[in-house]
Design an enzyme around this catalytic site. Structure first.
Site, PDB file in Angstrom:
ATOM      1  N   PHE A  83       0.883  -1.175   0.000  1.00 24.11           N
ATOM      2  CA  PHE A  83       0.000   0.000   0.000  1.00 24.11           C
ATOM      3  C   PHE A  83       0.915   1.217   0.000  1.00 24.11           C
ATOM      4  O   PHE A  83       1.641   1.442   0.981  1.00 24.11           O
ATOM      5  CB  PHE A  83      -0.847  -0.068   1.271  1.00 24.11           C
ATOM      6  N   ALA A  84       0.919   1.976  -1.103  1.00 24.12           N
ATOM      7  CA  ALA A  84       1.893   3.064  -1.240  1.00 24.12           C
ATOM      8  C   ALA A  84       1.193   4.415  -1.197  1.00 24.12           C
ATOM      9  O   ALA A  84       0.796   4.961  -2.221  1.00 24.12           O
ATOM     10  CB  ALA A  84       2.694   2.895  -2.528  1.00 24.12           C
ATOM     11  N   GLU A 120       4.451   9.799   1.465  1.00 26.04           N
ATOM     12  CA  GLU A 120       5.527  10.423   0.679  1.00 26.04           C
ATOM     13  C   GLU A 120       6.457  11.169   1.632  1.00 26.04           C
ATOM     14  O   GLU A 120       6.071  11.439   2.765  1.00 26.04           O
ATOM     15  CB  GLU A 120       4.919  11.399  -0.332  1.00 26.04           C
ATOM     16  N   TRP A 126       8.552   4.901   3.321  1.00 25.52           N
ATOM     17  CA  TRP A 126       8.032   4.111   4.448  1.00 25.52           C
ATOM     18  C   TRP A 126       7.020   3.093   3.960  1.00 25.52           C
ATOM     19  O   TRP A 126       6.006   2.833   4.604  1.00 25.52           O
ATOM     20  CB  TRP A 126       7.404   5.006   5.538  1.00 25.52           C
ATOM     21  N   ASP A 165      -9.756   2.749   7.361  1.00 24.76           N
ATOM     22  CA  ASP A 165     -10.809   2.483   8.360  1.00 24.76           C
ATOM     23  C   ASP A 165     -10.861   0.996   8.702  1.00 24.76           C
ATOM     24  O   ASP A 165     -11.062   0.614   9.846  1.00 24.76           O
ATOM     25  CB  ASP A 165     -12.186   2.909   7.824  1.00 24.76           C
ATOM     26  N   ILE A 213       9.121  -5.664  35.141  1.00 31.87           N
ATOM     27  CA  ILE A 213       8.985  -6.863  35.993  1.00 31.87           C
ATOM     28  C   ILE A 213      10.155  -7.822  35.747  1.00 31.87           C
ATOM     29  O   ILE A 213      10.613  -8.515  36.654  1.00 31.87           O
ATOM     30  CB  ILE A 213       7.627  -7.562  35.720  1.00 31.87           C
ATOM     31  N   GLY A 259      16.720  -6.699  34.758  1.00 31.04           N
ATOM     32  CA  GLY A 259      17.800  -6.667  33.761  1.00 31.04           C
ATOM     33  C   GLY A 259      17.503  -7.525  32.542  1.00 31.04           C
ATOM     34  O   GLY A 259      17.809  -7.141  31.395  1.00 31.04           O
ATOM     35  N   GLU A 268       0.122   3.899   9.787  1.00 35.71           N
ATOM     36  CA  GLU A 268      -1.328   3.894   9.494  1.00 35.71           C
ATOM     37  C   GLU A 268      -2.085   4.935  10.318  1.00 35.71           C
ATOM     38  O   GLU A 268      -3.192   4.702  10.785  1.00 35.71           O
ATOM     39  CB  GLU A 268      -1.921   2.495   9.657  1.00 35.71           C
ATOM     40  N   GLU A 324      -1.461  10.909  17.200  1.00 40.54           N
ATOM     41  CA  GLU A 324      -1.946  12.286  17.140  1.00 40.54           C
ATOM     42  C   GLU A 324      -3.009  12.441  16.053  1.00 40.54           C
ATOM     43  O   GLU A 324      -3.978  13.189  16.212  1.00 40.54           O
ATOM     44  CB  GLU A 324      -0.766  13.242  16.861  1.00 40.54           C
TER      45      GLU A 324
HETATM   46  N1  COS Z   1     -14.016   7.226   4.682  1.00 35.49           N
HETATM   47  C1  COS Z   1     -14.594   7.776   3.575  1.00 35.49           C
HETATM   48  N2  COS Z   1     -14.443   9.090   3.251  1.00 35.49           N
HETATM   49  C2  COS Z   1     -13.691   9.852   4.072  1.00 35.49           C
HETATM   50  C3  COS Z   1     -13.084   9.358   5.235  1.00 35.49           C
HETATM   51  C4  COS Z   1     -13.274   7.987   5.531  1.00 35.49           C
HETATM   52  N3  COS Z   1     -12.735   7.445   6.620  1.00 35.49           N
HETATM   53  N4  COS Z   1     -12.423  10.355   5.854  1.00 35.49           N
HETATM   54  C5  COS Z   1     -12.603  11.436   5.114  1.00 35.49           C
HETATM   55  N5  COS Z   1     -13.380  11.144   4.038  1.00 35.49           N
HETATM   56  C6  COS Z   1     -13.834  12.071   3.015  1.00 35.49           C
HETATM   57  C7  COS Z   1     -14.517  13.249   3.687  1.00 35.49           C
HETATM   58  O1  COS Z   1     -15.910  12.979   3.891  1.00 35.49           O
HETATM   59  C8  COS Z   1     -14.306  14.349   2.687  1.00 35.49           C
HETATM   60  O2  COS Z   1     -15.237  14.204   1.623  1.00 35.49           O
HETATM   61  P1  COS Z   1     -15.930  15.490   0.951  1.00 35.49           P
HETATM   62  O3  COS Z   1     -14.795  16.247   0.324  1.00 35.49           O
HETATM   63  O4  COS Z   1     -16.872  14.894  -0.012  1.00 35.49           O
HETATM   64  O5  COS Z   1     -16.579  16.233   2.079  1.00 35.49           O
HETATM   65  C9  COS Z   1     -12.934  14.060   2.113  1.00 35.49           C
HETATM   66  O6  COS Z   1     -12.715  12.660   2.338  1.00 35.49           O
HETATM   67  C10 COS Z   1     -11.839  14.875   2.779  1.00 35.49           C
HETATM   68  O7  COS Z   1     -11.854  14.614   4.174  1.00 35.49           O
HETATM   69  P2  COS Z   1     -11.185  15.595   5.240  1.00 35.49           P
HETATM   70  O8  COS Z   1     -11.689  17.012   5.000  1.00 35.49           O
HETATM   71  O9  COS Z   1     -11.379  15.021   6.602  1.00 35.49           O
HETATM   72  O10 COS Z   1      -9.635  15.557   4.793  1.00 35.49           O
HETATM   73  P3  COS Z   1      -8.366  16.021   5.578  1.00 35.49           P
HETATM   74  O11 COS Z   1      -7.312  16.321   4.602  1.00 35.49           O
HETATM   75  O12 COS Z   1      -8.691  17.122   6.538  1.00 35.49           O
HETATM   76  O13 COS Z   1      -7.966  14.687   6.421  1.00 35.49           O
HETATM   77  C11 COS Z   1      -6.787  13.445   8.082  1.00 35.49           C
HETATM   78  C12 COS Z   1      -7.108  14.799   7.485  1.00 35.49           C
HETATM   79  C13 COS Z   1      -5.797  13.699   9.207  1.00 35.49           C
HETATM   80  C14 COS Z   1      -8.044  12.834   8.670  1.00 35.49           C
HETATM   81  C15 COS Z   1      -6.230  12.476   7.019  1.00 35.49           C
HETATM   82  O14 COS Z   1      -5.256  13.122   6.227  1.00 35.49           O
HETATM   83  C16 COS Z   1      -5.608  11.234   7.645  1.00 35.49           C
HETATM   84  O15 COS Z   1      -6.286  10.293   8.075  1.00 35.49           O
HETATM   85  N6  COS Z   1      -4.244  11.207   7.707  1.00 35.49           N
HETATM   86  C17 COS Z   1      -3.488  10.073   8.196  1.00 35.49           C
HETATM   87  C18 COS Z   1      -3.153   9.166   7.077  1.00 35.49           C
HETATM   88  C19 COS Z   1      -2.346   8.021   7.490  1.00 35.49           C
HETATM   89  O16 COS Z   1      -2.849   7.132   8.143  1.00 35.49           O
HETATM   90  N7  COS Z   1      -1.065   8.022   7.097  1.00 35.49           N
HETATM   91  C20 COS Z   1      -0.206   6.949   7.336  1.00 35.49           C
HETATM   92  C21 COS Z   1       0.182   6.371   6.047  1.00 35.49           C
HETATM   93  S1  COS Z   1      -0.544   4.865   5.692  1.00 35.49           S
HETATM   94  S2  COS Z   1       0.711   3.592   6.461  1.00 35.49           S
END
Ligand code: COS
Length: 394
Positions: A130-131, A134, A164, A246, A344, A347, A370, A374
């Protein structure tokens, strides 16, 4: 012997209990012989092959394309990760990445794409990745800069850098997220399957960590894939990434839970067998307090993980809040549990090669990848605020 009483909770069906018992027995017998700490890539390849051959990987993809069922059963994924994680972090890793690496295909792929990209992964004959991340876009997915453009001949040209990336270097296929520009930010991304042998695709660097697993930085220079490799519709990439996360975030919590259970078992064993001041360590109230905190953290994490998994399996379209809570709590709790187990052990807890020392290194990255802790807090707070606003206006 691990505590399996949680499997009697109402979240589970008989098939889950049977699966847990079968996988646990298999892992105890098979996993130790497949792992060579000097050859992490080889260990993962062997684990994927053996997990596939034994039929366990069919739970990471959907039917009728090599999968066990038409939708991913999140409880089964969580039980698998918890069980394997209790045995060895690499066993969990090998299983989990087959699911994360194809999750977007299982959720959003066409029948043709599922037929092309799932069966080999579900059989352990191909490795998936899963890429998304960046160099300048990890937590802020909407900021990613890799581009994907039509070349005018029915193909898409992808250029950029990903880092990563778990299984980077050994994967046969990657789901790559790129900017396609339908709109600014989150609404202008798309997802593509990129086979590792496409010209212009290179693994530029392998990354070493405190708990080694295959991990790499990828460079894509005008990598051309057919339009038929695009998952979902143009501009749906962000939604696809989030929906995939999710599902798999609760499974990260499950892996952490497996590590925590292993640390609790080790702690109980040590507290019962080590004598201090003329009595077992377990007779000391400070040890009892630590063991109580550990057992409480394990059960609380399990409740949140399996609540999220059960909710998804009941057909909930989104489990954003539940999955974020499960991942946040279970990974932070596992860190606390493992740290107490190290304490527990005294050493021996920090001696290289002991089980708790290994777990102490294994858990750390789960609080980061993932979606760092924070980020999960941002997600949970937004969900709470949205629910509050929806209530307030109704
Ligand atoms: N399922 C379906 N749709 C989703 C969703 C989800 N879980 N989360 C957000 N969306 C949709 C929103 O409904 C929104 O849709 P609309 O534009 O139609 O309203 C759109 O996607 C944008 O969502 P949002 O405004 O929340 O985007 P942000 O850029 O603010 O998101 C976070 C910020 C922090 C929530 C997001 O960037 C995130 O989860 N980051 C972490 C990613 C991660 O896990 N990185 C690690 C790499 S993978 S190993």
């Amino acid at each position: 012997m691990a505590d399996k009483s949680f499997l009697d909770w109402p979240f589970f069906e008989e098939r889950h209990r049977a699966f847990a018992a079968e996988l646990d027995g298999w892992a105890a017998k098979t996993v130790p012989g497949l792992i060579d700490h000097h050859d992490v890539d080889g260990s993962c390849r062997r684990l994927v092959g053996a997990l596939g051959e034994a039929g366990f990987l069919k739970h990471t993809v959907v039917a009728p394309h090599g999968g066990a069922a038409e939708t991913l059963d999140v409880r089964t994924l969580c039980i698998a990760r918890e069980t394997l994680g209790r045995h060895h972090a690499l066993a969990d890793f090998a299983f989990a990445m087959q699911g994360l690496g194809t999750g977007s295909i299982s959720l959003y792929g066409s029948d043709d794409q599922k037929a092309r990209f799932l069966p080999k992964v579900g059989a352990g004959a191909a490795i998936a990745a899963f890429a998304l991340t960046e160099p300048a876009a990890g937590s802020d997915v909407a900021a990613l800069a890799t581009t994907a453009e039509p070349d005018g001949n029915g193909n898409i040209r992808i250029s950029g850098e990903k880092t990563w990336i778990s299984n980077g270097g050994i994967a046969d296929q990657y789901v790559v997220f790129a900017r396609t520009g339908e709109a600014p930010g989150a609404r202008g991304l798309s997802a593509f399957v990129v086979e590792a042998d496409r010209p212009g695709f290179t693994v530029a660097e392998r990354l070493d960590t405190i708990a080694p697993h295959p991990l790499g930085r990828l460079v894509l220079e005008d990598v051309t894939v057919p339009e038929a490799n695009r998952l979902g519709k143009p501009g749906e990439g962000f939604k696809i990434a989030m929906a995939t996360l999710d599902v798999f975030r609760s499974t990260v919590g499950a892996a952490a839970l497996g590590f925590a259970r292993a640390a609790l078992e080790e702690g109980l064993n040590r507290a019962s067998s080590r004598h201090l001041f003329g009595a077992p360590l377990a007779d000391l109230q400070l040890t009892q307090a630590a063991l109580a905190d550990m057992a409480l953290d394990v059960d609380a994490a399990a409740l949140l993980v399996y609540r999220a998994a059960w909710t998804k399996d009941q057909g909930a379209p989104r489990i954003t809040r539940e999955a974020a809570m499960a991942k946040l709590y279970a990974t932070e709790a596992a860190q606390r549990v493992i740290d107490k187990s190290v304490q527990i052990h005294g050493g021996d807890g920090v001696r290289c090669g002991t089980r708790v020392e290994e777990l102490y290194r294994d858990i750390r990255a789960l609080r980061i990848y993932e979606g760092a802790s924070e980020v999960q807090k941002i997600v949970i707070a937004r969900q709470a605020l949205q629910a509050f606003a929806a209530d307030a206006f109704n």
